[in-house]
Enzyme design. Structure first.
Site, mmCIF file in Angstrom:
data_model
loop_
_atom_site.group_PDB
_atom_site.id
_atom_site.type_symbol
_atom_site.label_atom_id
_atom_site.label_comp_id
_atom_site.label_asym_id
_atom_site.label_seq_id
_atom_site.Cartn_x
_atom_site.Cartn_y
_atom_site.Cartn_z
ATOM 1 N N LYS A 81 0.900 -1.166 0.082
ATOM 2 C CA LYS A 81 -0.013 0.011 -0.067
ATOM 3 C C LYS A 81 0.952 1.275 -0.150
ATOM 4 C CE LYS A 81 -3.803 1.895 2.433
ATOM 5 N NZ LYS A 81 -4.840 1.826 3.625
ATOM 6 N N SER A 156 -9.695 1.411 2.744
ATOM 7 C CA SER A 156 -8.890 2.198 1.785
ATOM 8 C C SER A 156 -7.963 1.551 1.230
ATOM 9 C CB SER A 156 -8.344 3.597 2.495
ATOM 10 O OG SER A 156 -7.467 2.898 3.667
ATOM 11 N N SER A 180 -10.004 -0.659 7.060
ATOM 12 C CA SER A 180 -9.448 -0.618 5.648
ATOM 13 C C SER A 180 -8.759 -1.816 5.155
ATOM 14 C CB SER A 180 -8.522 0.591 5.609
ATOM 15 O OG SER A 180 -9.223 1.724 5.377
HETATM 16 N N1 GLN Z 1 -13.238 4.051 6.056
HETATM 17 C C1 GLN Z 1 -12.810 4.637 7.297
HETATM 18 C C2 GLN Z 1 -12.502 5.938 6.954
HETATM 19 O O1 GLN Z 1 -12.692 6.359 5.815
HETATM 20 C C3 GLN Z 1 -11.755 3.676 7.492
HETATM 21 C C4 GLN Z 1 -10.435 4.136 6.843
HETATM 22 C C5 GLN Z 1 -9.240 3.086 7.314
HETATM 23 O O2 GLN Z 1 -9.534 2.311 8.049
HETATM 24 N N2 GLN Z 1 -7.968 3.566 6.858
HETATM 25 O O3 GLN Z 1 -11.957 6.415 7.803
#
Ligand code: GLN
Length: 500
Positions: A81, A156, A180
């Site tokens: 990532k 994400s 995420s």
């Molecule tokens: N979807 C969640 C957010 O937008 C979690 C994102 C994540 O775990 N990085 O904050």
């Protein structure tokens, strides 16, 4: 053998390389070819490092030829990532504000992957600064779900999950702040783990919400995830919140794959309204299956879990508003309006206006507001109190049961574009995953079938106390084995489209 190499599990690839059946270079080249073939459709990567990957593979082959010991994942390709620093590749976090920035150092995780002989193929797409559930907040365009290219791969860490599901890499690294890793794993039909907070190093991970951010593995099998978990984890003196204790025995647990006598609690709050019927159907079948394997299943109420989402959307943006202050046009990446006349403040403001996308700006504003004097106690302070109540719900639950389970996410992969104008709908994707982030305990998502109404993958989440990560692998592996017996093969073998 070249095309079949991309179909193998990580464990099998490592065995093939160790025995000399195929070289690490051949394995790497096969995956680079697969990337060339499917990337125009999937767009999992922001940067492919073909030359660097082949050089790393040559190194593994050289070590093998010299009779040097190889680690359990030597020669296995991985998709990283783009939020973890790499000294030989750019790191953008999916943001224009970091475009062109090349970090001066490797993250601890990057270092450990390299030391293990794992081949980093490149950097994967993500929602900008990991804020989102679909990769649609990337400044570089969304990734697509290999099962159905009109749908999101989750987020994400959607670039990494799409790459693993599309056989561009057998392994991926994601980061989990609110879900995420687990949510993209669930909607791409693969395995994703959020280790215990502090179980994997944050050094060199570009910070979103420092009290929540946790890197972890993505893979097509539970054993592969466990092997990567062990390779990447362990104490790091450079990260002040790193746990100074042995890594839980996750590989042994994945091999044990046995739930007899284990007490499993089904979270009462995570079903019913808002959940897709096919998600609940597959989840309930898996609960029965676990029971038939000898687990003692009971329903457990965690009454404060329903407040996890609002608490998270105060805590995470508050930390983000502070962490993202460092992107000031002076130190990294983009600089806009620097004509020699404009003041530093003007350049900073023009750069942040041009460099950040709408979701990141929304979070910075929310967080700044929640932390401002006069509102701090009412918003940030209250959210922290709710966080404590959620941790206590877990503590009480883990007095009765060994693990908790729930669906990973309320729906299967949604169509690209469906939720971009509705942040609340997007936030709901993390309803079931956020409690474990707030409490900092261990959780995994494992595929549990396809929803009958759309034929798309469903994930089941297993949560365990902090540093009992091995329990999540034990349950996930038992379920994986039993389900594969029922299906006559892995879930991905049923995939339509590029997941094949
Ligand atoms: N979807 C969640 C957010 O937008 C979690 C994102 C994540 O775990 N990085 O904050």
């Amino acid at each position: 053998m070249a095309t079949e190499l991309t179909q193998l599990t990580a464990a099998r690839i490592a065995a093939v390389v160790a025995s000399g059946e195929a070289s690490a270079v051949e394995v790497t080249q096969a995956h680079l070819n697969r990337i060339v073939a499917v990337e125009p459709d999937v767009h999992a990567f922001l940067h492919v490092a073909g030359q660097e990957a082949l050089a790393a593979a040559e190194d593994v082959d050289r070590k093998r030829a010299a009779g040097e010991p190889l680690g359990p994942l030597a020669g296995v390709p991985l998709a990283l990532k783009d939020v973890l620093t790499t000294e030989d590749m750019p790191t953008t976090c999916g943001s224009k504000i970091l475009q062109g920035w090349q970090p001066p150092y490797d993250a601890t995780i990057t270092q450990r992957l390299r030391a293990a002989g794992i081949i980093i193929l490149g950097k994967t797409n993500m929602d900008e600064f990991a804020m989102g559930s679909s990769t649609e907040n990337s400044a570089f365009g969304p990734s697509r779900n290999p099962w159905d290219l009109s749908r999101v791969p989750g987020g994400s860490s959607g670039g990494s999950s799409a790459a693993v599901a599309a056989h561009e890499a057998p392994l991926g690294i994601g980061t989990d702040t609110g879900g995420s890793i687990r949510q993209p794993a669930a909607v791409c039909g693969i395995v994703g783990t959020k280790p215990t907070y502090g179980g994997s190093s944050r050094y060199g991970l570009v910070a979103f919400a420092s009290s929540l951010d946790t890197p972890g593995p993505l893979a097509r099998t539970v054993l592969d995830a466990a092997l990567l978990h062990e390779a990447m984890s362990g104490h790091d003196w450079r990260d002040s919140t790193s746990v100074d204790a042995p890594v839980p025995p996750v590989v042994a647990a994945a091999r044990q794959a046995d739930v007899s006598g284990l007490r499993i609690g089904v979270v009462a709050e995570f079903s019913g309204e808002g959940y897709q019927s096919g998600v609940l159907a597959r989840f309930n079948e898996s609960v029965e299956l676990l029971e038939s394997l000898g687990a003692k299943v009971v329903e457990v109420s965690c009454p404060h879990f329903t407040y996890a989402l609002p608490a998270y959307y105060l805590i995470a943006p508050s930390e983000a508003s502070s962490n993202l202050a460092r992107f000031d046009a002076m130190r990294y990446g983009l600089r806009v309006g620097d004509d020699g006349v404009a003041s530093a403040e003007e350049v900073m403001s023009l750069t942040r206006e041009a460099g950040f996308g709408p979701e990141v700006k929304r979070r910075i504003m929310l967080g700044t507001y929640a932390l401002s004097s006069g509102y701090y106690d009412a918003y940030y302070g209250k959210a922290q109190q709710v966080r404590t109540l959620i941790t206590r719900d877990f503590d009480a639950a883990f007095e009765q049961v060994d693990v908790l389970i729930s669906p990973t996410t309320p729906t299967t992969a949604f169509p690209i574009g469906e939720r971009v104008d509705d942040p609340m709908a997007m936030y709901l994707a993390d309803l079931c995953t956020i409690p474990s982030d707030l409490a900092g305990n261990a959780a995994i998502s494992v595929p549990c079938g396809l929803a009958p109404e759309d034929g798309l993958p469903v994930g089941l989440q297993v949560m365990a106390p902090a540093m009992a990560d091995d329990r999540t692998y034990r349950v996930a592996a038992a379920l994986e084995t039993a389900l594969e017996q029922r299906w006559g093969g892995p879930l991905l073998a049923q995939a339509k489209g590029l997941g094949k």
